[in-house]
Design a protein around this motif. Structure first.
Motif, PDB file in Angstrom:
ATOM      1  N   LEU A 105      26.927  26.128 -20.948  1.00 33.85           N
ATOM      2  CA  LEU A 105      26.794  25.566 -22.290  1.00 33.85           C
ATOM      3  C   LEU A 105      25.846  24.364 -22.358  1.00 33.85           C
ATOM      4  N   PRO A 106      25.873  23.417 -21.390  1.00 33.00           N
ATOM      5  CA  PRO A 106      24.931  22.296 -21.464  1.00 33.00           C
ATOM      6  C   PRO A 106      23.469  22.703 -21.411  1.00 33.00           C
ATOM      7  N   LEU A 107      23.189  23.939 -20.973  1.00 36.23           N
ATOM      8  CA  LEU A 107      21.800  24.399 -20.893  1.00 36.23           C
ATOM      9  C   LEU A 107      21.120  24.449 -22.256  1.00 36.23           C
ATOM     10  N   ALA A 108      21.905  24.520 -23.328  1.00 31.22           N
ATOM     11  CA  ALA A 108      21.294  24.520 -24.660  1.00 31.22           C
ATOM     12  C   ALA A 108      20.419  23.288 -24.842  1.00 31.22           C
ATOM     13  N   GLY A 109      20.907  22.136 -24.358  1.00 24.39           N
ATOM     14  CA  GLY A 109      20.095  20.920 -24.414  1.00 24.39           C
ATOM     15  C   GLY A 109      18.886  21.010 -23.517  1.00 24.39           C
ATOM     16  N   GLY A 110      19.046  21.665 -22.353  1.00 31.23           N
ATOM     17  CA  GLY A 110      17.909  21.823 -21.451  1.00 31.23           C
ATOM     18  C   GLY A 110      16.805  22.655 -22.055  1.00 31.23           C
ATOM     19  N   TYR A 111      17.169  23.684 -22.832  1.00 26.86           N
ATOM     20  CA  TYR A 111      16.159  24.501 -23.495  1.00 26.86           C
ATOM     21  C   TYR A 111      15.370  23.671 -24.504  1.00 26.86           C
ATOM     22  N   ALA A 120      19.076  14.807 -17.303  1.00 22.00           N
ATOM     23  CA  ALA A 120      20.219  14.376 -16.497  1.00 22.00           C
ATOM     24  C   ALA A 120      21.272  13.668 -17.348  1.00 22.00           C
ATOM     25  N   ILE A 121      20.828  12.713 -18.170  1.00 19.51           N
ATOM     26  CA  ILE A 121      21.779  11.953 -18.994  1.00 19.51           C
ATOM     27  C   ILE A 121      22.439  12.863 -20.024  1.00 19.51           C
ATOM     28  N   GLY A 122      21.632  13.687 -20.698  1.00 16.57           N
ATOM     29  CA  GLY A 122      22.187  14.608 -21.687  1.00 16.57           C
ATOM     30  C   GLY A 122      23.155  15.592 -21.067  1.00 16.57           C
ATOM     31  N   GLY A 123      22.794  16.131 -19.891  1.00 17.01           N
ATOM     32  CA  GLY A 123      23.673  17.068 -19.209  1.00 17.01           C
ATOM     33  C   GLY A 123      24.997  16.434 -18.812  1.00 17.01           C
ATOM     34  N   LEU A 141      30.774  15.865 -19.446  1.00 22.56           N
ATOM     35  CA  LEU A 141      31.968  15.026 -19.576  1.00 22.56           C
ATOM     36  C   LEU A 141      32.857  15.517 -20.708  1.00 22.56           C
ATOM     37  N   LEU A 142      32.247  15.848 -21.829  1.00 22.08           N
ATOM     38  CA  LEU A 142      33.018  16.366 -22.960  1.00 22.08           C
ATOM     39  C   LEU A 142      33.692  17.690 -22.608  1.00 22.08           C
ATOM     40  N   LEU A 143      32.960  18.577 -21.938  1.00 22.69           N
ATOM     41  CA  LEU A 143      33.516  19.877 -21.568  1.00 22.69           C
ATOM     42  C   LEU A 143      34.672  19.747 -20.577  1.00 22.69           C
ATOM     43  N   VAL A 144      34.534  18.836 -19.620  1.00 22.99           N
ATOM     44  CA  VAL A 144      35.609  18.635 -18.648  1.00 22.99           C
ATOM     45  C   VAL A 144      36.891  18.196 -19.345  1.00 22.99           C
ATOM     46  N   PRO A 191      25.129  19.411 -15.032  1.00 25.47           N
ATOM     47  CA  PRO A 191      23.922  18.604 -15.269  1.00 25.47           C
ATOM     48  C   PRO A 191      22.776  18.951 -14.330  1.00 25.47           C
ATOM     49  N   ILE A 192      23.110  19.408 -13.123  1.00 30.45           N
ATOM     50  CA  ILE A 192      22.076  19.829 -12.178  1.00 30.45           C
ATOM     51  C   ILE A 192      21.302  21.015 -12.735  1.00 30.45           C
ATOM     52  N   VAL A 193      22.015  21.949 -13.378  1.00 29.58           N
ATOM     53  CA  VAL A 193      21.354  23.121 -13.938  1.00 29.58           C
ATOM     54  C   VAL A 193      20.414  22.711 -15.066  1.00 29.58           C
ATOM     55  N   VAL A 194      20.826  21.746 -15.876  1.00 25.82           N
ATOM     56  CA  VAL A 194      19.979  21.269 -16.968  1.00 25.82           C
ATOM     57  C   VAL A 194      18.696  20.668 -16.403  1.00 25.82           C
TER      58      VAL A 194
END
Length: 314
Positions: A144-150, A180-183, A188-191, A221-224
């Motif tokens: 899910l955090p990958l949306a920001g990475g895109y 990194a910061i965004g991821g 944190l929210l997902l956890v 975050p690493i994936v992002v």
């Protein structure tokens, strides 16, 4: 014989994912971030849902996983066609041009696809049906955090391609720092919500998926960063390095799956997958000459990161 037929059908459907990747490039150029996020999520989402439904109703087998892959790929291809609405008739690039320009980037796209799909195909062999279901939940949530990475990768691509040598260092650092910061914020929210949403969405039978999901989300975050870093390498015309580190990461994820999951189940699969992510992370940052100091976030970077994520510009 039946499983062999399904495998050949799944291999044939991989051609449709080429269409998805092409449409994704068009959406990146047009800064259509929401549609990019949907296109990236739909295939692993359909696969995960199919596996979960199959596990709940009867059992998970290799044949079901192949069917899930076919369904996910076809839905993603249909979504891509509806997003661009390009006719199949008209002028085309020559195969020679496509081969020369695309060979350096082909490995990266193959590895990116494999990291979200092939891992689940091997998981059924490495850990069994039930643990594969738990791992599929973990991979889906961690994606899910990958949306920001895109959004970040799309926004930074043009700036990197047109940057001066001096400005390139700043754009690299800003892109990685923002990713990194965004991821980390999304992770944190997902956890915090995962212990509640997993049983709510999938039922009490999937309570054992909570710990693996939370563990893999911590690595998300690493994936992002990986996605954004590979986009920067691609924009710089360094497709060879982009592909190399993506392929090494994907291979190590599969090897780690077989190494850790027999003893630790889905949680072991999480660490196996994450080990591949870490290899790509270290390799791409080394290629970009970006060190740990990139995470030193200054007040002046807030507006720059906001413009990059929301407006798609540096």
């Amino acid at each position: 014989m039946v499983e062999r037929s399904w495998f050949l059908a799944a291999a044939a459907c991989s051609a449709f994912f080429v269409l998805v990747l092409c449409v994704q490039s068009i959406l990146i150029a047009q800064h259509r971030f929401v549609e990019i996020a949907w296109l990236q999520f739909v295939q692993p989402g359909v696969i995960a849902i199919t596996v979960l439904v199959g596990w709940l109703l009867f059992h998970v087998s290799l044949q079901l996983l192949l069917v899930a892959y076919i369904a996910g790929t076809l839905v993603a291809a249909l979504s891509s066609i509806l997003q661009v609405r390009v006719s199949f008739f008209g002028s085309r690039l020559s195969m020679k041009t496509l081969s020369v320009e695309g060979v350096r980037y082909a490995g990266s796209q193959i590895a990116e696809t494999a990291s979200n799909t092939v891992v689940l195909l091997f998981a059924i062999v490495a850990m069994g049906a039930a643990q594969t279901g738990f791992l599929s939940v973990a991979i889906t949530l961690a994606s899910l955090p990958l949306a920001g990475g895109y959004a970040i990768g799309s926004g930074v691509f043009k700036s990197v391609a047109s940057a001066t040598p001096a400005g390139l260092l700043y754009v690299r650092a800003l892109a990685v720092r923002t990713a990194a910061i965004g991821g980390m914020l999304v992770a944190l929210l997902l956890v915090l919500v995962t212990p509640f949403i997993v049983p709510f969405l999938f039922g009490s039978e999937f309570e054992d998926a909570v710990i693996p999901a939370m563990a893999l989300i911590c690595f998300s975050p690493i994936v992002v960063v990986n996605y954004v870093a590979t986009q920067v390498l691609g924009a710089e015309g360094r497709g060879g390095q982009m592909s190399t580190w993506q392929i090494l990461g994907a291979v190590l994820s599969v090897l780690g799956l077989f190494l850790f999951s027999p003893a630790f189940g889905a949680l072991g699969g999480v660490f196996g997958v994450a080990s591949g992510w870490l290899v790509t992370f270290c390799g791409t940052l080394f290629a970009l000459r970006v060190g740990p100091s990139v995470l030193r976030f200054r007040v002046a970077d807030i507006k720059a990161s906001f413009d990059l994520c929301v407006k798609g510009k540096v």
